[in-house]
Design an enzyme around this catalytic site. Sequence first.
Site: not given
Length: 170
Positions: A93-94, A136
């Site tokens: 994930d970001l 994300d």
Amino acid sequence: PLETRGKVLGVLEVINKKGEEGFNDRDLNLVTKLAGFAAVAIENARLYHQAKLLTLTDELTQLYNSRFFNQFLESEVKRCRRYDSHVSLIFLDLDFFKKVNDQHGHLMGSKTLQQAADILREGLRDVDIVARYGGDEFLVILPETRIVEAARVAERMRASFESATFLVED
């Protein structure tokens, strides 16, 4: 021409009729009807393919969606068990993505996700599957890949994200 909805999809060429008389109006009528059916069949196949693709891909990033991911992972795991092979999975994930949305708005957040998808596509093999899981979060399936190799891929992806500058034009 193979035409449907005013659009030419291709051309049907008929040559070398047996016999001495050559082609006649009856032949032309038959071929024209067949070309019409063929054009409709081709267009339907194209539309079916597009519709199927829409059900398997994420509209924003054009990556596979979680539905396709789950189907592919299940079949890949079965294949690995059958052939005593390997498959690796990367979940990522970001970091701080919420800050992008909060500070710059959801449009910039969407552009960030599109740029992230581009980075993922560029850093993987053609046989690897990358999907947007949601928000994300992204998932990567690495067929025929042991955990040591997958760790290298994950590190290479992390470095690509770290060195990337997002939203430069904005």
